[in-house]
Scaffold this active site. Structure first.
Site, short mmCIF file in Angstrom:
data_model
loop_
_atom_site.label_atom_id
_atom_site.label_comp_id
_atom_site.label_asym_id
_atom_site.label_seq_id
_atom_site.Cartn_x
_atom_site.Cartn_y
_atom_site.Cartn_z
N ASP A 1 39.81 36.33 33.00
CA ASP A 1 40.03 37.27 34.11
C ASP A 1 41.38 37.96 34.00
O ASP A 1 42.31 37.45 33.38
CB ASP A 1 39.96 36.52 35.45
CG ASP A 1 41.01 35.42 35.54
OD1 ASP A 1 41.12 34.65 34.57
OD2 ASP A 1 41.72 35.34 36.56
N GLU A 2 41.45 39.11 34.63
CA GLU A 2 42.71 39.83 34.87
C GLU A 2 43.62 39.89 33.64
O GLU A 2 44.83 39.72 33.76
CB GLU A 2 43.47 39.16 36.03
CG GLU A 2 42.71 39.20 37.33
CD GLU A 2 43.38 38.38 38.44
OE1 GLU A 2 43.36 38.83 39.59
OE2 GLU A 2 43.91 37.29 38.17
#
Ligand code: TNX
Length: 515
Positions: free
Chosen positions: A328-329
């Protein structure tokens, strides 16, 4: 003499009155506030008496059933201070509590059970040992919330037939932003077990901390494990401690899913080993709560040696089928590099015999067979993943995030995804939440507890309760059997269970707690 008669009559009457009024004998099983709500409950209007001499039997020759029987006796000891004898038997007994495994048909599946409470005998039967464990949790909810000295414990008779809607019912604990002890994690596992959840996802690494010993890369914990959000001392699990957590979970029918978040969320590793950085320089340790600023160097071969060692060592001590690679991210990893990295890392996970899980962003990569994405934010990513054949774990931040504040006055938590009151947390259906993603695509539900603002077990409890039992019910109970107005009455009854377990919970004004 006459006076004596009158006196005895009064006394007899008083005793009768006390017995009938102070001790409500439960005879209607359908009145019990079960969470999660079972598929069917039929009452037969009588009472089983649990006493000091009640024996717990288990069918002989079934692997794991003795351990499950022992678990029951520990719980009975906690509630009633009794220490029942545990015996194996080849034949169903005429009295006591009996756990058995047999062919109960496809509908019950791997986790379903039948709990039959008769006047003399309580039978818990299932296709698998796991079902017996869940049947025990249901039985425990028919008993007093906390410790009682009032023996016998009276249990209303009847039959409960029950099985879950989804096979994956989990929670996540972020032990990276703040570190939590083995003891705290075990307590969290007990909460999950009580509500028939079967997965604990441990977020073991992030920018602020690396929390699992890797013998071939010791500085990860020496340096990367040495702090946490706010600059506290952090900590990490040795491989022995991790194994202790895994085994404790296993005894409660809970699978541990380890997550090493990469290529972003890796500052703790980048601070520990200079060679993992593209510029060859170690970063500073980080104790803030920003996200999206770190990345492993995806074009250096040493990165893949590192990932290989980490996945190999953790997989070797993880009996469960999954390895979570985060993903993620990764805001500072160019997309090409990100895809290249996720593809290579998936192959490493497969090589060590595990199935890949990643946050919904990994949909950009070429997903390996058996990959699962965890939907948290991006519907398009999730649909793309399903298009590539992946399964989905539903963790929509707006509904399922245990780190979101309940309302604007909550002193802990974040609110970037909104406020999540107890009703908001409960009123949604994983199988219709995202148009185009249906039950066939979904493994189940998971509620993540990120720990930027959560620093100790009391704060974990406050954010998890009372939302967690609701997530457990969403995972277990079919959507057409769920209704907030009815659920909140049952939840209110669990307030005294939370108190008995010393759980520091949020007394939401939406729930009619008993005073
Ligand atoms: C987003 S959810 C994150 C986490 C944060 C969380 C805080 C996800 C995959 N990433 O890094 O801790 O928000 O709510």
């Amino acid at each position: 003499m006459k006076n004596n008669l009158v006196l005895s009559a009064i006394m007899a009457f008083t005793i009768l009155f006390q017995v009938s009024c102070t001790k409500k004998i439960p005879t209607d099983l359908t009145k019990t506030s079960f969470i999660p709500k079972p598929v069917s409950v039929v009452a037969t209007g009588e009472t089983f008496e649990l006493t000091r001499s009640t024996v717990v039997y288990y069918q002989e020759g079934v692997e794991g059933l003795q351990q499950t029987a022992q678990y029951l006796t520990v719980e009975l000891n906690r509630i009633g201070g009794i220490t029942p004898t545990v015996n194996s038997t080849a034949e169903a007994p005429a009295s006591g509590i009996y756990l058995s495994v047999g062919d109960h048909g496809q509908e019950l599946g791997e986790e379903g059970y039948v709990l039959n409470i008769g006047k003399k005998v309580i039978n818990i039967s299932a296709n698998r040992v796991a079902g017996c464990f869940f049947g025990i949790q249901t039985l425990l909810q028919t008993m007093p919330a906390g410790q009682t000295t009032a023996l016998p414990i009276e249990i209303a008779t009847g039959t409960i037939r029950d099985f879950p809607e989804f096979g994956y019912r989990g929670a996540m604990l972020d032990v990276a932003r703040h570190f939590f002890s083995v003891q705290d994690v075990k307590r969290f596992i007990d909460f999950l077990a009580a509500y028939k959840m079967n997965v604990l996802h441990l977020h073991l690494s992030d920018d602020q901390g690396w929390r699992i010993e890797i013998k071939s890369w010791p500085k990860l914990t020496e340096i990367g494990g040495s702090t946490e959000v706010g600059g506290g001392e952090g900590g990490f699990y040795t491989q022995e401690q991790y194994t202790e957590i895994v085994n404790y979970a296993l005894e409660r029918n809970i699978t541990i899913i380890p997550e090493i978040d990469m290529p972003g969320h890796t500052n703790a590793a980048l601070a520990s080993y200079a060679e993992l950085n593209c510029n060859g320089k170690a970063t500073e340790l980080y104790t803030g709560i920003e996200v999206g600023f770190s990345t492993l160097c995806t074009r250096k071969e040493i990165t893949y040696q590192f990932v290989d060692d980490v996945v190999r060592e953790i997989s070797a001590i993880t009996p469960g089928p999954y390895f979570h690679i985060g993903g993620d991210e990764s805001l500072v990893t160019p997309l090409d590099d990100y895809v290249y990295f996720i593809n290579r890392v998936q192959d490493i996970v497969v090589k060590y015999g595990k199935k890949v899980i990643g946050w919904d962003e990994i949909a950009h990569a070429t997903l390996v067979d058996g990959a699962t994405v965890q939907f948290w934010a991006d519907v398009n990513n999730t649909k793309m993943a399903v298009g590539k054949g992946a399964k989905v774990i539903m963790s929509p931040a707006k509904k399922a995030y245990l780190d979101m504040k309940y309302d604007s006055t909550t002193h802990l938590g974040l609110h970037w995804a909104g406020y999540i009151e107890v009703d908001t947390a409960y009123i949604w259906d994983p199988a219709s939440y995202v148009a185009g993603i249906t039950k066939e695509n979904i493994l189940g539900i998971e509620s993540p507890l990120w720990s930027e603002t959560v620093t100790n077990i009391d704060e974990i409890e406050y954010m998890a309760f009372p939302r967690l039992p609701g997530y457990a019910e969403i995972g277990w109970t079919a959507p057409d059997a769920r209704n907030w107005d009815e659920y909140k009455q049952r939840l209110a009854q669990h307030g005294k269970r939370f108190e008995a377990m010393n759980i520091d919970f949020y007394r939401s004004p939406l729930v009619p707690w008993e005073q």
